[in-house]
Design a protein around this motif. Structure first.
Motif, PDB file in Angstrom:
ATOM      1  N   GLY A 270       3.417  11.298  -4.771  1.00 49.18           N
ATOM      2  CA  GLY A 270       3.638   9.694  -6.093  1.00 49.18           C
ATOM      3  C   GLY A 270       4.250  10.118  -6.881  1.00 49.18           C
ATOM      4  N   ARG A 271       3.767  11.961  -7.194  1.00 47.25           N
ATOM      5  CA  ARG A 271       4.811  12.122  -8.938  1.00 47.25           C
ATOM      6  C   ARG A 271       6.313  11.919  -8.417  1.00 47.25           C
ATOM      7  NH1 ARG A 271       0.676  16.008  -8.849  1.00 47.25           N
ATOM      8  NH2 ARG A 271       1.653  17.839  -7.980  1.00 47.25           N
TER       9      ARG A 271
ATOM     10  N   LYS B 131       6.779   8.265  -9.343  1.00 45.10           N
ATOM     11  CA  LYS B 131       7.510   7.987 -10.648  1.00 45.10           C
ATOM     12  C   LYS B 131       8.702   8.800 -11.173  1.00 45.10           C
ATOM     13  CE  LYS B 131       3.442   7.824 -12.896  1.00 45.10           C
ATOM     14  NZ  LYS B 131       1.875   8.381 -13.564  1.00 45.10           N
TER      15      LYS B 131
ATOM     16  N   HIS C 247      11.340   2.352 -10.381  1.00 48.01           N
ATOM     17  CA  HIS C 247       9.784   2.324  -9.677  1.00 48.01           C
ATOM     18  C   HIS C 247      10.161   3.805  -8.904  1.00 48.01           C
ATOM     19  CE1 HIS C 247       8.432  -0.407 -12.699  1.00 48.01           C
ATOM     20  NE2 HIS C 247       9.600  -1.292 -12.296  1.00 48.01           N
TER      21      HIS C 247
ATOM     22  N   LYS D 150       1.047   0.854  -5.210  1.00 48.33           N
ATOM     23  CA  LYS D 150       0.272   1.609  -5.979  1.00 48.33           C
ATOM     24  C   LYS D 150       1.797   2.011  -7.235  1.00 48.33           C
ATOM     25  CE  LYS D 150      -2.200   6.053  -7.019  1.00 48.33           C
ATOM     26  NZ  LYS D 150      -2.898   5.264  -7.657  1.00 48.33           N
ATOM     27  N   PHE D 151       3.115   2.307  -7.206  1.00 48.02           N
ATOM     28  CA  PHE D 151       3.937   2.273  -7.974  1.00 48.02           C
ATOM     29  C   PHE D 151       4.791   1.388  -8.274  1.00 48.02           C
ATOM     30  CE2 PHE D 151       1.923   6.471  -5.598  1.00 48.02           C
ATOM     31  CZ  PHE D 151       2.107   7.194  -6.965  1.00 48.02           C
TER      32      PHE D 151
END
Length: 301
Positions: A172-173, A176, A107, A215-216
């Motif tokens: 954010g990417r 991910k 993650h 969020k992730f």
């Protein structure tokens, strides 16, 4: 012009023996302490209040912190000298397996740190240890300085996203994609921060680490780099911290941010000469708090 000057200075410093760079830092740090009255007095006053020490003690520790900061700045200019073969001559890495295990969860990892020690060498060391490093940083007021700093970071494989821009989507990417995303979480966060007790006084605190963790589903791994008496650095990876979802996002984010802030505070108290005491950490008063969906209260301790 400034960009080329900085890059030329970097090349010159990188060619010097590390001991001589530290010697120059001691000279510059002492000069800075003597000449920059405003920052010196602010640092002394803030340290006296936070650590409950005498003025004489604070003056001694602040002088050492100015020396450490000057050495940090010169070492940042020396980033190009670091490579996979030599970086461990300068940095001892402790419990790196904790970070690798957290990354293996798939993650990404939020790294919690602050302006403690030579923080740029923290990210450089991780990148040179083959860990995919990205970080969110505040752009410098001078565009050429920002460009030079980012180019120096790039020499060791560190990718930077600017705070407060659309690049946060790319950050954010990166999570991910299973990379680490670093946060310097010890600066004033303005009216939108979480108001939490920090070193004895309420401070607006960045919530980014908690927000990205939630969020992730990414663990937060605190990592700090501390200069040792022999001039080398000790990079210590702490146990991962986890966002706990109770169903109340505002309260959960606030509680997790407070937990991380208490850890940062403990590291600073244990290493008072390693932090930047003149920064305007308490610049935003609690009554300037801006209501947001993830900021719900002010610490009243």
């Amino acid at each position: 012009m400034l960009y080329r000057t900085l890059m030329c200075l970097s090349a010159c410093l990188s060619a010097l023996p590390h001991a001589f760079v530290l010697f120059l830092g001691r000279i510059l740090g002492n000069l800075y302490y003597l000449l920059i009255k405003k920052q010196r007095n602010r640092a002394i006053a803030q340290m006296m209040s936070a650590l409950q020490i005498s003025q004489d003690e604070a003056e001694h520790l602040v002088r050492l912190s100015f020396i450490n900061l000057a050495q940090n700045m010169l070492e940042i200019m020396c980033l190009p000298k670091l490579n996979k073969d030599n970086f461990q001559n300068y940095v001892e890495m402790v419990h790196l397996e904790r970070l690798r295990d957290a990354l293996a969860e798939g993650h990404g990892v939020v790294v919690l740190t602050g302006h403690i020690g030579t923080w740029e060498w923290l990210s450089a060391s991780l990148a040179l240890a083959d860990i995919p490093v990205t970080a969110i940083a505040k752009p410098q007021p001078n565009e050429q300085y920002t460009r030079a700093l980012n180019d120096l970071r790039a020499t060791v494989g560190v990718e930077i996203f600017s705070r407060g821009t659309s690049e946060l989507l790319a950050a954010g990417r990166a999570l991910k994609a299973g990379k680490i995303l670093g946060f310097l979480a010890d600066q004033d966060a303005g009216p939108g921060g979480a108001f939490i007790d920090f070193l004895g006084k309420t401070a607006s605190t960045p919530m980014g680490p908690a927000v990205f963790s939630r969020k992730f589903s990414a663990p937060v791994v605190p990592i700090f780099i501390i200069r040792q008496k022999n001039g080398r650095h000790k990079l210590e990876v702490h146990e991962p911290m986890r966002y706990v979802d109770t169903g109340n996002a505002d309260e959960d984010l606030y509680r997790f941010t407070k937990e991380m802030t208490q850890l940062l505070e403990r590291v600073i108290r244990e290493n008072p000469t390693q932090w930047i005491w003149f920064q305007k950490r308490w610049n935003t008063p609690p009554d300037a708090r801006k209501e947001k969906h993830h900021v719900v209260k002010t610490d009243t301790k």
